[in-house]
Design a protein around this motif. Structure first.
Motif, PDB file in Angstrom:
ATOM      1  N   LYS A  42       7.714   5.269  12.460  1.00 44.29           N
ATOM      2  CA  LYS A  42       6.148   5.180  13.132  1.00 44.29           C
ATOM      3  C   LYS A  42       5.688   6.931  12.737  1.00 44.29           C
ATOM      4  CE  LYS A  42       7.543   2.809  16.957  1.00 44.29           C
ATOM      5  NZ  LYS A  42       8.197   1.986  16.608  1.00 44.29           N
ATOM      6  N   ILE A  43       5.538   6.977  11.110  1.00 43.90           N
ATOM      7  CA  ILE A  43       4.886   7.827  10.598  1.00 43.90           C
ATOM      8  C   ILE A  43       3.327   7.659  10.777  1.00 43.90           C
ATOM      9  CG2 ILE A  43       4.660   9.223   9.433  1.00 43.90           C
ATOM     10  CD1 ILE A  43       7.738   9.187   8.761  1.00 43.90           C
ATOM     11  N   ARG A  44       2.456   8.395  11.178  1.00 44.48           N
ATOM     12  CA  ARG A  44       0.842   7.508  11.113  1.00 44.48           C
ATOM     13  C   ARG A  44      -0.277   8.770  10.093  1.00 44.48           C
ATOM     14  NH1 ARG A  44       1.989   5.254  15.782  1.00 44.48           N
ATOM     15  NH2 ARG A  44       1.988   2.826  15.765  1.00 44.48           N
ATOM     16  N   SER A  45       0.128   8.885   8.560  1.00 43.44           N
ATOM     17  CA  SER A  45      -0.366   9.809   8.417  1.00 43.44           C
ATOM     18  C   SER A  45      -0.520   9.196   7.106  1.00 43.44           C
ATOM     19  CB  SER A  45       0.403  11.222   7.712  1.00 43.44           C
ATOM     20  OG  SER A  45      -0.049  12.124   7.013  1.00 43.44           O
ATOM     21  N   GLN A  46      -1.720   8.668   6.877  1.00 45.04           N
ATOM     22  CA  GLN A  46      -2.550   8.845   5.881  1.00 45.04           C
ATOM     23  C   GLN A  46      -1.939   9.787   4.576  1.00 45.04           C
ATOM     24  OE1 GLN A  46      -3.006   5.590   5.832  1.00 45.04           O
ATOM     25  NE2 GLN A  46      -4.101   5.259   3.780  1.00 45.04           N
ATOM     26  N   GLU A  47      -2.605  10.750   5.123  1.00 43.07           N
ATOM     27  CA  GLU A  47      -2.547  12.062   4.152  1.00 43.07           C
ATOM     28  C   GLU A  47      -1.200  13.295   3.570  1.00 43.07           C
ATOM     29  OE1 GLU A  47      -3.665  16.078   6.760  1.00 43.07           O
ATOM     30  OE2 GLU A  47      -5.370  14.683   7.409  1.00 43.07           O
ATOM     31  N   LYS A  48      -0.052  12.449   4.432  1.00 41.06           N
ATOM     32  CA  LYS A  48       1.459  12.280   3.876  1.00 41.06           C
ATOM     33  C   LYS A  48       1.055  11.063   2.751  1.00 41.06           C
ATOM     34  CE  LYS A  48       5.452  13.895   3.688  1.00 41.06           C
ATOM     35  NZ  LYS A  48       5.643  14.574   2.660  1.00 41.06           N
ATOM     36  N   GLU A  84      -0.550  12.034  -0.519  1.00 42.58           N
ATOM     37  CA  GLU A  84       0.021  13.242  -1.107  1.00 42.58           C
ATOM     38  C   GLU A  84       1.324  13.120  -2.442  1.00 42.58           C
ATOM     39  OE1 GLU A  84       2.195  17.675   0.342  1.00 42.58           O
ATOM     40  OE2 GLU A  84       1.229  16.621   1.993  1.00 42.58           O
ATOM     41  N   THR A  85       2.093  13.312  -1.756  1.00 38.60           N
ATOM     42  CA  THR A  85       3.064  12.165  -1.016  1.00 38.60           C
ATOM     43  C   THR A  85       2.759  11.471  -3.167  1.00 38.60           C
ATOM     44  OG1 THR A  85       4.159  11.548   0.611  1.00 38.60           O
ATOM     45  CG2 THR A  85       4.771  10.272  -1.478  1.00 38.60           C
ATOM     46  N   ARG A  94       2.451  11.103  -8.975  1.00 36.74           N
ATOM     47  CA  ARG A  94       1.287  10.887  -9.935  1.00 36.74           C
ATOM     48  C   ARG A  94       1.380   9.299  -9.735  1.00 36.74           C
ATOM     49  NH1 ARG A  94       4.949  13.014 -13.644  1.00 36.74           N
ATOM     50  NH2 ARG A  94       5.174  11.535 -14.603  1.00 36.74           N
ATOM     51  N   ILE A  95       1.373   8.745  -8.617  1.00 34.24           N
ATOM     52  CA  ILE A  95       0.852   7.028  -8.591  1.00 34.24           C
ATOM     53  C   ILE A  95      -0.423   6.631  -7.560  1.00 34.24           C
ATOM     54  CG2 ILE A  95       3.279   6.154  -8.927  1.00 34.24           C
ATOM     55  CD1 ILE A  95       4.200   6.658  -5.921  1.00 34.24           C
ATOM     56  N   ARG A 150       8.516   6.001  -1.550  1.00 33.74           N
ATOM     57  CA  ARG A 150       8.832   5.363  -1.059  1.00 33.74           C
ATOM     58  C   ARG A 150       9.375   5.853  -0.423  1.00 33.74           C
ATOM     59  NH1 ARG A 150      10.653  -0.492  -1.688  1.00 33.74           N
ATOM     60  NH2 ARG A 150      12.006  -0.059  -2.160  1.00 33.74           N
ATOM     61  N   ALA A 151      10.531   6.177  -0.938  1.00 31.32           N
ATOM     62  CA  ALA A 151      12.107   7.255  -0.267  1.00 31.32           C
ATOM     63  C   ALA A 151      11.678   8.349   0.727  1.00 31.32           C
ATOM     64  CB  ALA A 151      13.234   6.658  -1.508  1.00 31.32           C
ATOM     65  N   LEU A 152      10.741   8.816  -0.342  1.00 34.98           N
ATOM     66  CA  LEU A 152      10.508  10.554   0.116  1.00 34.98           C
ATOM     67  C   LEU A 152       9.466  10.406   1.710  1.00 34.98           C
ATOM     68  CD1 LEU A 152      10.498  11.902  -3.413  1.00 34.98           C
ATOM     69  CD2 LEU A 152      12.391  11.847  -2.049  1.00 34.98           C
TER      70      LEU A 152
END
Lengths: 348, 272
Positions: free
Chosen positions: A101-107, A110-111, A116-117, A140-142
């Protein structure tokens, strides 16, 4: 922090036997062992995909031994990356965010940028190269900011050039996010470069834990020694001790080794092939051991040459191709095999 | 066909004989069905039109499709979860369980009908206690139960193969990302085996619609398509029964074709 206490698990014909281990927070910990040693099973137990038969697992002080995997609160990346083939890269990365339940498009963006993807977000996993798939799996993991990252043979499916950049990427991630990383591999070089500490697992047993220097210079056991590259092993008996130099009688030959053991002790002496020098003459030098023998076999290994020398005992020696050619090393040639007393690792 | 074989390699005699046998097999199926359809259309088109307009015929064909659909729906909710357990877990007696689940495929259909009638009839093990609430004999529930019995193995086996083709590591990955088992199943395993399950559903439905022996023993009435064809054949002969057969096959074939076309875009994500 990961604490493992007398963990045991039987699986088909294989047993993981009474493993205890403590991985400190922020540590880059490598589990090194030959193929089939039970490394992946060990990692899957920590992640909670299987239940142990006995023993305890604590993660960050909390006991998780019998909790389901989603409660272990760690990130796991498989050797084959296990991306969901029916979801785009973006959906793959969002999966963990949705579950937590993390809703952060920015995160997410940024990841993706860090790994570099960003340009791959709309692609599907099956269309990506190995290196790209790995970076997506890491993203996906981080993306959910885990404290602990478990990596199952993360580099072995990549080609050598991609491996190098993946190694750098893993180091960067580890330092930047202060992650605790548990990385398993069968590759000693990889372990040596990456690890703060290394644990050796063989046949389901924990053999040795230590910093890389300890593991590679002072293996505690003859099987560990031969696994980490001490290919030459001589069995013998200490016949004299003089100011930290042991004289060991091993069959037909005598060698000198640094160490402090009683006269009469039965010992194994280990010697790395790259620590032996070949020469045509027995020169006076600080090198304590100089054995005269015949070259039996010569194998070309690219830039290096492996030479088998019979000097009363068979020694495997690694020299450069250039020196082999200059000295005319061929089967039947007589040579001196020389090595320092300090290169000999002695185990009882 | 011959041309493509010649292109790739020399035509050997074994290949030639086998290809010929393939042709025989193909014609056996294709001619049998198409000859019936075209003969009906060419010889007696009016008969076919009359059949389409006949309420008894239309309702029996509709009943076939509808009961088949219900049987498939139940088969999905029983067979897919069962297939998941069989695909993922080993337990003592597993092969016995698998063989027993497959038995309906090999049991003669009239035998299945007798067995079902024994259990679901008004004095039966299940039919007895339920008599006040639900009737199986000569009623829709009986038709559905008979169809379900003979067709559910197709769903179970197909679902099991589908789930087996999904690497358990994908499920593990989903779980370590925070998904409880049911979410990992719903969002990862199920979509990845969707095509297998769809094929299982089509086979189940097709098998259910084609069932006659088991259904007729437990429920002669209300008549499903095959029962009506048989009934008309016994009473009035070929000319009265063939138009219904043609109509039944045209309707079912077009439905299968539509499903095939609609699902053609679904990708397959098998491990290998």
């Amino acid at each position: 922090m990961i604490e493992i206490e007398s963990l045991s698990r039987k699986w088909k014909n294989f047993t993981l036997d009474n493993l205890s281990l403590k991985v400190e927070s922020g540590e880059y910990f490598v589990i090194l062992g030959p193929t089939g040693a039970g490394k992946t099973l060990f990692l899957e137990l920590i992640a909670g995909f299987h239940s142990p038969d006995s023993g305890k697992i604590r993660i960050g002080g909390k006991e998780v031994t019998h909790l389901p995997p989603e409660k272990h609160d760690l990130a796991f990346v498989y050797q084959d990356y296990s991306l969901f083939p029916h979801m785009s890269v973006k959906k793959n990365i969002e999966f963990g965010m949705r579950m937590k339940k993390i809703r952060s498009q920015e995160k997410l963006l940024e990841t993706a940028k860090d790994l570099r993807i960003s340009h791959l977000l709309d692609r599907y996993p099956l269309t990506l190269s190995g290196g790209e798939q790995q970076r997506v799996a890491l993203a996906r993991a981080l993306v959910t900011d885990p404290k602990i990252l478990l990596l199952d043979e993360p580099l072995s499916a990549l080609d050598p050039r991609t491996q190098e950049s993946a190694r750098e990427l893993l180091s960067t991630i580890h330092k930047k996010d202060k992650l605790t990383v548990l990385h398993i591999t069968h590759d000693q070089t990889e372990a040596r470069i990456m690890a703060d500490r290394i644990a050796i697992i063989m046949d389901g047993k924990l053999m040795q834990v230590g910093i890389p220097e300890e593991i590679f210079e002072k293996p505690v056991d003859s099987r560990v020694a031969s696994f980490v590259g001490f290919e030459n092993m001589l069995n013998g008996r200490v016949i004299s001790v003089d100011r930290g130099v042991l004289r060991i009688e091993a069959g037909k030959i005598n060698i000198e080794a640094s160490g402090n053991l009683e006269v009469g002790s039965q010992v194994h002496a280990f010697l790395r092939p790259e620590n032996i020098v070949l020469s045509k003459t027995s020169t006076q030098s600080s090198i304590r051991n100089s054995l005269h023998g015949t070259v039996i076999e010569v194998w070309m290994l690219g830039a290096l040459v492996r030479v088998k020398v019979d000097c009363g005992a068979l020694l495997s020696v690694l020299i450069t191709r250039q020196s082999a050619e200059e000295m005319g090393i061929l089967p039947g040639v007589m040579v001196y095999a020389q090595f320092k007393a300090s290169s000999v690792h002695v185990l009882r | 066909m011959k041309a493509t074989i010649r292109k790739t390699r020399k035509l050997e005699s074994l290949t030639f004989i086998f290809s010929f046998l393939l042709l025989v097999l193909f014609l056996f199926v294709f001619l049998t069905l198409s000859n019936m359809i075209f003969k009906q259309i060419l010889d007696d088109f009016q008969g076919l039109i009359n059949t389409v307009e006949n309420r008894a015929v239309v309702s029996s064909i509709f009943l076939s499709l509808y009961a088949g659909f219900l049987a498939t729906l139940i088969a999905f909710f029983l067979g897919a979860p069962a297939g998941y357990i069989l695909a993922r877990f080993d337990f003592p007696g597993k092969s016995l369980v698998e063989s027993i689940i497959d038995v309906p495929v090999v049991v003669p259909h009239t035998v299945a009908g007798i067995a079902l009638l024994t259990v679901f009839g008004s004095n039966g093990l299940i039919g007895g206690p339920l008599e006040a609430y639900i009737q199986f004999r000569d009623a829709l529930p009986g038709i559905v139960v008979a169809m379900l019995f003979v067709s559910v193995p197709y769903m179970t086996n197909s679902a099991r193969e589908g789930f087996k083709s999904v690497d358990p590591r994908l499920e593990n990955a989903a779980r370590s990302l925070g998904a409880p088992l049911w979410k990992a199943f719903l969002f990862v395993t199920l979509p990845l085996s969707a095509r297998h399950i769809l094929i299982g559903a089509i086979m189940t439905w097709a098998r259910a619609i084609s069932e006659f022996g088991a259904v007729v023993l437990i429920a002669y009435y209300p008549m499903i398509g095959p029962t009506l064809i048989y009934d008309r054949f016994l009473s009035y002969g070929m000319s009265a029964s063939r138009p219904i057969a043609v109509l039944l096959i045209l309707v079912t074939l077009s439905i299968f074709i539509v499903i095939r076309v609609l699902s053609a875009g679904w990708s397959i994500y098998d491990r290998d």
